[in-house]
Design a protein around this motif. Structure first.
Motif, PDB file in Angstrom:
ATOM      1  N   GLU A 101       5.041  -4.843  21.389  1.00 34.01           N
ATOM      2  CA  GLU A 101       4.830  -3.706  21.472  1.00 34.01           C
ATOM      3  C   GLU A 101       4.219  -2.822  22.694  1.00 34.01           C
ATOM      4  O   GLU A 101       4.900  -1.741  23.333  1.00 34.01           O
ATOM      5  N   LEU A 102       3.345  -3.324  23.165  1.00 34.34           N
ATOM      6  CA  LEU A 102       2.586  -2.838  24.446  1.00 34.34           C
ATOM      7  C   LEU A 102       3.601  -3.201  25.656  1.00 34.34           C
ATOM      8  O   LEU A 102       3.562  -2.331  26.562  1.00 34.34           O
ATOM      9  N   ILE A 104       6.861  -3.083  25.697  1.00 33.88           N
ATOM     10  CA  ILE A 104       7.789  -2.016  25.324  1.00 33.88           C
ATOM     11  C   ILE A 104       7.242  -0.531  25.804  1.00 33.88           C
ATOM     12  O   ILE A 104       8.020   0.150  26.378  1.00 33.88           O
ATOM     13  N   LYS A 105       5.838  -0.427  25.460  1.00 32.86           N
ATOM     14  CA  LYS A 105       5.589   0.951  25.887  1.00 32.86           C
ATOM     15  C   LYS A 105       5.246   1.119  27.386  1.00 32.86           C
ATOM     16  O   LYS A 105       5.658   1.978  28.012  1.00 32.86           O
ATOM     17  N   GLN A 106       4.882  -0.066  27.952  1.00 36.45           N
ATOM     18  CA  GLN A 106       4.897  -0.226  29.575  1.00 36.45           C
ATOM     19  C   GLN A 106       6.258   0.032  30.247  1.00 36.45           C
ATOM     20  O   GLN A 106       6.263   0.714  31.308  1.00 36.45           O
ATOM     21  N   ASP A 108       8.769   1.605  28.822  1.00 35.32           N
ATOM     22  CA  ASP A 108       9.371   3.041  28.496  1.00 35.32           C
ATOM     23  C   ASP A 108       8.315   3.781  29.673  1.00 35.32           C
ATOM     24  O   ASP A 108       8.907   5.010  30.177  1.00 35.32           O
ATOM     25  N   ASP A 109       7.107   3.714  30.029  1.00 35.98           N
ATOM     26  CA  ASP A 109       6.527   4.537  30.805  1.00 35.98           C
ATOM     27  C   ASP A 109       6.846   4.587  32.137  1.00 35.98           C
ATOM     28  O   ASP A 109       7.008   5.320  33.010  1.00 35.98           O
ATOM     29  N   THR A 112      10.322   6.435  32.277  1.00 36.07           N
ATOM     30  CA  THR A 112      10.126   7.842  32.569  1.00 36.07           C
ATOM     31  C   THR A 112       9.619   8.496  33.614  1.00 36.07           C
ATOM     32  O   THR A 112      10.047   9.566  34.176  1.00 36.07           O
ATOM     33  N   ARG A 120      15.844   2.000  29.391  1.00 36.39           N
ATOM     34  CA  ARG A 120      15.142   0.678  29.255  1.00 36.39           C
ATOM     35  C   ARG A 120      15.968  -0.396  29.463  1.00 36.39           C
ATOM     36  O   ARG A 120      15.329  -1.464  30.033  1.00 36.39           O
TER      37      ARG A 120
END
Length: 134
Positions: A101-102, A104-106, A108-109, A112, A120
């Motif tokens: 999850e972390l 994926i968040k990195q 996505d950040d 963007t 992605r």
């Protein structure tokens, strides 16, 4: 992928010859280096489309240092052209990938905040191309 570009002045014509040395035959002549890089993007796109059409692999980019060791040209100018080869790697296929999850968040950040990556999947594809090129 970052492709080394050799830039040579053509004094008789007051222009420059820009060559992507890892893609034999991929070169342009322009009145300025800046205009040459604009033309070179189109030339690389056309060159890679032809390679894909004939089922040829996209050549891996060597480093400028590697090319300098092989070059017989006196004092060329070297530059890097960052060119997205992902669209030329063939038809896209959907796959199921499991990532933390972390991470994926990195990703996505980064997507963007960067105009370089549109999605992605594009980010992951570029990371894979870079890793495979090493």
């Amino acid at each position: 992928m970052k492709y080394p570009v050799q830039v040579l002045p053509v004094h008789e014509e007051n222009s420059y010859l820009l060559s992507v040395v890892d893609l034999p035959g991929c070169q342009v002549k322009a009145p300025s280096i800046d205009e040459g890089f604009l033309l070179l993007n189109d030339a690389m796109s056309a060159h890679l489309k032809i390679l894909v059409e004939y089922g040829e692999p996209i050549p891996k980019a060597k480093t400028i240092d590697e090319h300098m060791k092989l070059s017989t040209t006196i004092a060329p100018i070297w530059a890097l052209l960052d060119f997205d080869i992902v669209p030329y790697l063939g038809k896209s296929h959907k796959i199921n990938v499991t990532l933390p999850e972390l991470l994926i968040k990195q990703i996505d950040d980064r997507v963007t905040k960067s105009s370089h990556y549109k999605t992605r999947s594009g980010f992951i594809a570029a990371a894979c191309v870079n890793e495979l090129a090493r």
